[in-house]
Design a protein around this motif. Structure first.
Motif, PDB file in Angstrom:
ATOM      1  N   LYS A   1      20.875  38.203  32.821  1.00  0.00           N
ATOM      2  CA  LYS A   1      20.505  37.131  31.906  1.00  0.00           C
ATOM      3  C   LYS A   1      21.227  37.341  30.587  1.00  0.00           C
ATOM      4  CE  LYS A   1      16.259  34.867  30.418  1.00  0.00           C
ATOM      5  NZ  LYS A   1      14.796  34.943  30.461  1.00  0.00           N
ATOM      6  N   GLY A   2      21.683  36.243  29.963  1.00  0.00           N
ATOM      7  CA  GLY A   2      22.364  36.391  28.684  1.00  0.00           C
ATOM      8  C   GLY A   2      22.840  35.066  28.129  1.00  0.00           C
ATOM      9  N   GLU A   3      23.597  35.159  27.057  1.00  0.00           N
ATOM     10  CA  GLU A   3      24.186  33.980  26.434  1.00  0.00           C
ATOM     11  C   GLU A   3      25.416  33.557  27.227  1.00  0.00           C
ATOM     12  OE1 GLU A   3      22.860  32.231  23.913  1.00  0.00           O
ATOM     13  OE2 GLU A   3      21.196  33.642  24.071  1.00  0.00           O
ATOM     14  N   LEU A   4      25.688  32.279  27.221  1.00  0.00           N
ATOM     15  CA  LEU A   4      26.745  31.722  28.053  1.00  0.00           C
ATOM     16  C   LEU A   4      28.089  32.414  27.829  1.00  0.00           C
ATOM     17  CD1 LEU A   4      27.361  29.658  30.185  1.00  0.00           C
ATOM     18  CD2 LEU A   4      27.736  27.975  28.399  1.00  0.00           C
ATOM     19  N   GLY A   5      28.522  32.596  26.594  1.00  0.00           N
ATOM     20  CA  GLY A   5      29.809  33.226  26.315  1.00  0.00           C
ATOM     21  C   GLY A   5      29.887  34.665  26.790  1.00  0.00           C
ATOM     22  N   ALA A   6      28.816  35.411  26.626  1.00  0.00           N
ATOM     23  CA  ALA A   6      28.803  36.822  27.005  1.00  0.00           C
ATOM     24  C   ALA A   6      28.759  37.007  28.520  1.00  0.00           C
ATOM     25  CB  ALA A   6      27.609  37.524  26.365  1.00  0.00           C
ATOM     26  N   LEU A   7      28.279  36.018  29.248  1.00  0.00           N
ATOM     27  CA  LEU A   7      28.156  36.157  30.699  1.00  0.00           C
ATOM     28  C   LEU A   7      29.495  36.057  31.417  1.00  0.00           C
ATOM     29  CD1 LEU A   7      24.894  34.162  31.390  1.00  0.00           C
ATOM     30  CD2 LEU A   7      25.212  36.626  31.457  1.00  0.00           C
ATOM     31  N   ARG A   8      30.500  35.515  30.753  1.00  0.00           N
ATOM     32  CA  ARG A   8      31.814  35.375  31.389  1.00  0.00           C
ATOM     33  C   ARG A   8      32.340  36.721  31.864  1.00  0.00           C
ATOM     34  NH1 ARG A   8      37.463  33.010  28.972  1.00  0.00           N
ATOM     35  NH2 ARG A   8      38.582  33.282  30.908  1.00  0.00           N
ATOM     36  N   GLN A   9      32.207  37.746  31.032  1.00  0.00           N
ATOM     37  CA  GLN A   9      32.672  39.081  31.410  1.00  0.00           C
ATOM     38  C   GLN A   9      31.879  39.608  32.605  1.00  0.00           C
ATOM     39  OE1 GLN A   9      32.718  42.004  28.304  1.00  0.00           O
ATOM     40  NE2 GLN A   9      33.395  43.617  29.659  1.00  0.00           N
ATOM     41  N   SER A  10      30.574  39.364  32.632  1.00  0.00           N
ATOM     42  CA  SER A  10      29.750  39.803  33.765  1.00  0.00           C
ATOM     43  C   SER A  10      30.220  39.153  35.059  1.00  0.00           C
ATOM     44  CB  SER A  10      28.279  39.463  33.530  1.00  0.00           C
ATOM     45  OG  SER A  10      27.782  40.172  32.424  1.00  0.00           O
ATOM     46  N   VAL A  11      30.522  37.866  35.004  1.00  0.00           N
ATOM     47  CA  VAL A  11      31.005  37.159  36.195  1.00  0.00           C
ATOM     48  C   VAL A  11      32.347  37.731  36.634  1.00  0.00           C
ATOM     49  CG1 VAL A  11      31.814  34.935  37.083  1.00  0.00           C
ATOM     50  CG2 VAL A  11      29.736  35.048  35.701  1.00  0.00           C
ATOM     51  N   GLU A  12      33.252  37.976  35.696  1.00  0.00           N
ATOM     52  CA  GLU A  12      34.559  38.538  36.046  1.00  0.00           C
ATOM     53  C   GLU A  12      34.407  39.909  36.697  1.00  0.00           C
ATOM     54  OE1 GLU A  12      36.770  38.374  32.399  1.00  0.00           O
ATOM     55  OE2 GLU A  12      37.092  36.212  32.565  1.00  0.00           O
ATOM     56  N   GLU A  13      33.471  40.722  36.197  1.00  0.00           N
ATOM     57  CA  GLU A  13      33.226  42.036  36.805  1.00  0.00           C
ATOM     58  C   GLU A  13      32.674  41.887  38.214  1.00  0.00           C
ATOM     59  OE1 GLU A  13      30.686  44.025  34.024  1.00  0.00           O
ATOM     60  OE2 GLU A  13      32.274  44.235  32.532  1.00  0.00           O
ATOM     61  N   MET A  14      31.756  40.921  38.414  1.00  0.00           N
ATOM     62  CA  MET A  14      31.204  40.690  39.749  1.00  0.00           C
ATOM     63  C   MET A  14      32.291  40.264  40.721  1.00  0.00           C
ATOM     64  SD  MET A  14      27.663  38.708  39.003  1.00  0.00           S
ATOM     65  CE  MET A  14      26.457  39.361  37.871  1.00  0.00           C
ATOM     66  N   ILE A  15      33.191  39.386  40.277  1.00  0.00           N
ATOM     67  CA  ILE A  15      34.277  38.926  41.134  1.00  0.00           C
ATOM     68  C   ILE A  15      35.208  40.090  41.473  1.00  0.00           C
ATOM     69  CG2 ILE A  15      36.358  37.483  41.176  1.00  0.00           C
ATOM     70  CD1 ILE A  15      34.697  35.387  39.602  1.00  0.00           C
ATOM     71  N   ALA A  16      35.476  40.966  40.504  1.00  0.00           N
ATOM     72  CA  ALA A  16      36.336  42.130  40.758  1.00  0.00           C
ATOM     73  C   ALA A  16      35.700  43.053  41.791  1.00  0.00           C
ATOM     74  CB  ALA A  16      36.597  42.883  39.459  1.00  0.00           C
ATOM     75  N   VAL A  17      34.385  43.229  41.734  1.00  0.00           N
ATOM     76  CA  VAL A  17      33.686  44.082  42.705  1.00  0.00           C
ATOM     77  C   VAL A  17      33.784  43.463  44.096  1.00  0.00           C
ATOM     78  CG1 VAL A  17      31.402  44.903  43.419  1.00  0.00           C
ATOM     79  CG2 VAL A  17      32.137  45.173  41.053  1.00  0.00           C
TER      80      VAL A  17
END
Length: 134
Positions: free
Chosen positions: A88-104
């Motif tokens: 859970k987080g702010e929209l802008g900060a979640l972009r990095q989380s999504v990129e990390e998930m895609i990399a995994v």
């Protein structure tokens, strides 16, 4: 249960229940793009890809989550989501989380393809050895 116009949203992770709340609207990402769900939406089951998942609670403000791949099932007023990870987080900060998930996910797929190639090569070697011994 759920009062009149809402849906009960439950998000499950492998280690337990991540979220249990009543919402008015859901937006998620599938293989063919983003889609929305409202309370009177037809029942459905959908595959989720790593991306942004959002919902709107009674306050009207959207809440944003980064979710890993998973499955979403809507049945009546109940929406169940099973995912490997949600943040859970702010929209802008979640972009990095999504990129990390895609990399995994990409790394897992690469390792899986490599393991399958090794198994195929081993199987061919065994057939060749078996053919010589017959």
């Amino acid at each position: 249960m759920v009062e009149g116009k809402g849906m009960r949203l439950r998000i499950h992770e492998p280690n337990g229940l991540f979220l249990d709340t009543v919402v008015r609207r859901i937006t998620a990402e599938g293989p063919n793009g983003a889609f929305g769900i409202l309370p009177r939406h037809l029942d459905l089951a959908a595959v989720l890809v790593p991306g942004i998942f959002s919902y709107e609670a009674d306050g009207g403000r959207p809440v944003y989550l980064a979710v890993d791949e998973g499955i979403l099932v809507k049945q009546g007023p109940e929406v169940q989501v099973a995912t490997r990870m949600a943040v859970k987080g702010e929209l802008g900060a979640l972009r990095q989380s999504v990129e990390e998930m895609i990399a995994v996910v990409d790394d897992r797929e690469r390792k899986t393809r490599s393991a399958v190639a090794r198994l195929e090569a081993d199987l061919v070697r065994r057939f060749v050895t078996f053919g010589k011994n017959v």
